[in-house]
Design a protein around this motif. Structure first.
Motif, PDB file in Angstrom:
ATOM      1  N   VAL A 259      11.133  -5.140   7.771  1.00  0.00           N
ATOM      2  CA  VAL A 259      12.466  -5.103   7.179  1.00  0.00           C
ATOM      3  C   VAL A 259      12.756  -3.703   6.648  1.00  0.00           C
ATOM      4  O   VAL A 259      12.087  -3.224   5.734  1.00  0.00           O
ATOM      5  CB  VAL A 259      12.593  -6.136   6.032  1.00  0.00           C
ATOM      6  CG1 VAL A 259      13.994  -6.094   5.429  1.00  0.00           C
ATOM      7  CG2 VAL A 259      12.257  -7.535   6.532  1.00  0.00           C
ATOM      8  N   ASN A 260      13.755  -3.053   7.238  1.00  0.00           N
ATOM      9  CA  ASN A 260      14.183  -1.739   6.754  1.00  0.00           C
ATOM     10  C   ASN A 260      15.703  -1.654   6.646  1.00  0.00           C
ATOM     11  O   ASN A 260      16.279  -0.587   6.692  1.00  0.00           O
ATOM     12  CB  ASN A 260      13.614  -0.612   7.621  1.00  0.00           C
ATOM     13  CG  ASN A 260      14.125  -0.645   9.047  1.00  0.00           C
ATOM     14  OD1 ASN A 260      14.725  -1.624   9.481  1.00  0.00           O
ATOM     15  ND2 ASN A 260      13.879   0.415   9.786  1.00  0.00           N
TER      16      ASN A 260
ATOM     17  N   HIS B  51      10.518  -1.244   3.829  1.00  0.00           N
ATOM     18  CA  HIS B  51      10.595   0.178   3.479  1.00  0.00           C
ATOM     19  C   HIS B  51      12.051   0.603   3.579  1.00  0.00           C
ATOM     20  O   HIS B  51      12.891  -0.137   4.087  1.00  0.00           O
ATOM     21  CB  HIS B  51       9.679   1.037   4.364  1.00  0.00           C
ATOM     22  CG  HIS B  51      10.053   1.065   5.801  1.00  0.00           C
ATOM     23  ND1 HIS B  51      10.859   2.039   6.338  1.00  0.00           N
ATOM     24  CD2 HIS B  51       9.731   0.237   6.822  1.00  0.00           C
ATOM     25  CE1 HIS B  51      11.010   1.809   7.644  1.00  0.00           C
ATOM     26  NE2 HIS B  51      10.334   0.716   7.954  1.00  0.00           N
ATOM     27  N   GLY B  52      12.348   1.788   3.067  1.00  0.00           N
ATOM     28  CA  GLY B  52      13.731   2.260   3.058  1.00  0.00           C
ATOM     29  C   GLY B  52      14.621   1.257   2.342  1.00  0.00           C
ATOM     30  O   GLY B  52      14.214   0.632   1.361  1.00  0.00           O
ATOM     31  N   PRO B  53      15.851   1.058   2.840  1.00  0.00           N
ATOM     32  CA  PRO B  53      16.756   0.102   2.201  1.00  0.00           C
ATOM     33  C   PRO B  53      16.242  -1.337   2.263  1.00  0.00           C
ATOM     34  O   PRO B  53      16.755  -2.204   1.557  1.00  0.00           O
ATOM     35  CB  PRO B  53      18.055   0.234   2.998  1.00  0.00           C
ATOM     36  CG  PRO B  53      17.909   1.392   3.892  1.00  0.00           C
ATOM     37  CD  PRO B  53      16.458   1.774   3.940  1.00  0.00           C
ATOM     38  N   GLY B  54      15.220  -1.583   3.067  1.00  0.00           N
ATOM     39  CA  GLY B  54      14.657  -2.919   3.192  1.00  0.00           C
ATOM     40  C   GLY B  54      14.004  -3.440   1.926  1.00  0.00           C
ATOM     41  O   GLY B  54      13.820  -4.644   1.776  1.00  0.00           O
ATOM     42  N   ILE B  55      13.693  -2.554   0.990  1.00  0.00           N
ATOM     43  CA  ILE B  55      13.074  -3.011  -0.258  1.00  0.00           C
ATOM     44  C   ILE B  55      14.095  -3.577  -1.240  1.00  0.00           C
ATOM     45  O   ILE B  55      13.727  -4.237  -2.202  1.00  0.00           O
ATOM     46  CB  ILE B  55      12.248  -1.909  -0.956  1.00  0.00           C
ATOM     47  CG1 ILE B  55      13.154  -0.891  -1.642  1.00  0.00           C
ATOM     48  CG2 ILE B  55      11.289  -1.234   0.015  1.00  0.00           C
ATOM     49  CD1 ILE B  55      12.435  -0.008  -2.633  1.00  0.00           C
ATOM     50  N   ASP B  56      15.376  -3.312  -1.008  1.00  0.00           N
ATOM     51  CA  ASP B  56      16.406  -3.596  -2.019  1.00  0.00           C
ATOM     52  C   ASP B  56      16.453  -5.054  -2.464  1.00  0.00           C
ATOM     53  O   ASP B  56      16.697  -5.335  -3.633  1.00  0.00           O
ATOM     54  CB  ASP B  56      17.784  -3.146  -1.531  1.00  0.00           C
ATOM     55  CG  ASP B  56      17.877  -1.627  -1.416  1.00  0.00           C
ATOM     56  OD1 ASP B  56      16.946  -0.913  -1.845  1.00  0.00           O
ATOM     57  OD2 ASP B  56      18.890  -1.146  -0.875  1.00  0.00           O
TER      58      ASP B  56
ATOM     59  N   THR C 113       5.780  -9.236  -5.223  1.00  0.00           N
ATOM     60  CA  THR C 113       5.566  -8.138  -4.278  1.00  0.00           C
ATOM     61  C   THR C 113       4.214  -7.472  -4.454  1.00  0.00           C
ATOM     62  O   THR C 113       3.593  -7.552  -5.515  1.00  0.00           O
ATOM     63  CB  THR C 113       6.664  -7.064  -4.425  1.00  0.00           C
ATOM     64  OG1 THR C 113       6.607  -6.526  -5.748  1.00  0.00           O
ATOM     65  CG2 THR C 113       8.039  -7.633  -4.152  1.00  0.00           C
ATOM     66  N   GLN C 114       3.787  -6.816  -3.380  1.00  0.00           N
ATOM     67  CA  GLN C 114       2.583  -5.982  -3.385  1.00  0.00           C
ATOM     68  C   GLN C 114       3.007  -4.615  -2.864  1.00  0.00           C
ATOM     69  O   GLN C 114       3.803  -4.533  -1.924  1.00  0.00           O
ATOM     70  CB  GLN C 114       1.520  -6.543  -2.453  1.00  0.00           C
ATOM     71  CG  GLN C 114       1.089  -7.951  -2.749  1.00  0.00           C
ATOM     72  CD  GLN C 114       0.271  -8.527  -1.585  1.00  0.00           C
ATOM     73  OE1 GLN C 114      -0.197  -7.815  -0.716  1.00  0.00           O
ATOM     74  NE2 GLN C 114       0.123  -9.836  -1.579  1.00  0.00           N
ATOM     75  N   ILE C 115       2.487  -3.567  -3.449  1.00  0.00           N
ATOM     76  CA  ILE C 115       2.817  -2.221  -2.989  1.00  0.00           C
ATOM     77  C   ILE C 115       1.754  -1.763  -2.001  1.00  0.00           C
ATOM     78  O   ILE C 115       0.555  -1.919  -2.245  1.00  0.00           O
ATOM     79  CB  ILE C 115       2.907  -1.248  -4.177  1.00  0.00           C
ATOM     80  CG1 ILE C 115       4.036  -1.682  -5.113  1.00  0.00           C
ATOM     81  CG2 ILE C 115       3.136   0.188  -3.693  1.00  0.00           C
ATOM     82  CD1 ILE C 115       4.108  -0.905  -6.414  1.00  0.00           C
ATOM     83  N   VAL C 116       2.219  -1.203  -0.877  1.00  0.00           N
ATOM     84  CA  VAL C 116       1.326  -0.610   0.114  1.00  0.00           C
ATOM     85  C   VAL C 116       1.672   0.876   0.219  1.00  0.00           C
ATOM     86  O   VAL C 116       2.804   1.266  -0.055  1.00  0.00           O
ATOM     87  CB  VAL C 116       1.440  -1.308   1.493  1.00  0.00           C
ATOM     88  CG1 VAL C 116       0.951  -2.749   1.413  1.00  0.00           C
ATOM     89  CG2 VAL C 116       2.859  -1.258   2.029  1.00  0.00           C
ATOM     90  N   PRO C 117       0.716   1.713   0.594  1.00  0.00           N
ATOM     91  CA  PRO C 117       0.992   3.157   0.643  1.00  0.00           C
ATOM     92  C   PRO C 117       2.168   3.525   1.542  1.00  0.00           C
ATOM     93  O   PRO C 117       3.002   4.345   1.185  1.00  0.00           O
ATOM     94  CB  PRO C 117      -0.311   3.759   1.164  1.00  0.00           C
ATOM     95  CG  PRO C 117      -1.366   2.755   0.804  1.00  0.00           C
ATOM     96  CD  PRO C 117      -0.690   1.414   0.889  1.00  0.00           C
ATOM     97  N   SER C 118       2.239   2.901   2.724  1.00  0.00           N
ATOM     98  CA  SER C 118       3.292   3.208   3.695  1.00  0.00           C
ATOM     99  C   SER C 118       3.684   1.925   4.414  1.00  0.00           C
ATOM    100  O   SER C 118       2.825   1.230   4.959  1.00  0.00           O
ATOM    101  CB  SER C 118       2.770   4.233   4.710  1.00  0.00           C
ATOM    102  OG  SER C 118       3.629   4.302   5.829  1.00  0.00           O
ATOM    103  N   GLY C 119       4.970   1.624   4.421  1.00  0.00           N
ATOM    104  CA  GLY C 119       5.437   0.415   5.101  1.00  0.00           C
ATOM    105  C   GLY C 119       5.174   0.440   6.593  1.00  0.00           C
ATOM    106  O   GLY C 119       4.648  -0.524   7.151  1.00  0.00           O
TER     107      GLY C 119
END
Length: 138
Positions: free
Chosen positions: A29-30, A60-65, A114-120
């Protein structure tokens, strides 16, 4: 003894087949909140049809909104309830740390599921290449 080994082999094959009955899916999802309601609906529909599927949503990007506290759809409904319900069904929601840093978003603003990952994008690639996930881009 030979019959026992054959029976054991059959049992192992049956167990392996049963374990492979579920599908592992990564939803990439971006896009922003305008598509999030449809994506969450797709995930719910998949789980209704195939409850043993393992689903990971990587954003990532706008996908996190839609995973930010107080995020709402076009009708003013918060996403937090849907996300919480899906997380309760085993869905994982992963957020790109690069996006958080680039957009200067504090991790405290994310929903607790949510969980944070270094790079989506690296997480999507890892799930596909190393863990055999099917890729879906809704």
């Amino acid at each position: 003894m030979k019959r026992q080994l054959i029976a054991l082999g059959f049992a192992l094959c049956t167990a392996v087949a049963a374990a492979q009955d579920h599908i592992k899916v990564v939803y990439h999802v971006n896009t922003g909140v305008e598509t999030a309601a449809a994506i969450l609906s797709n995930i719910s529909n998949e789980l209704n049809a195939s409850p043993t599927d393992r689903i990971v949503v990587v954003t990532h990007g706008p996908g996190i909104d839609f995973l930010l506290n107080d995020a709402k759809d076009s009708k003013g409904r918060e996403f937090s309830g849907q996300v919480s319900a899906l997380a309760g069904r085993g869905v994982e929601f992963k957020v790109c740390n690069n996006t958080l840093q680039t957009r200067h978003i504090d991790a405290a603003n994310l929903l607790m599921e949510t969980q944070i990952v270094p790079s989506g994008v690296a997480e999507v690639a890892r799930l596909q290449a190393r863990e055999g996930f099917v890729y879906l881009k809704p």
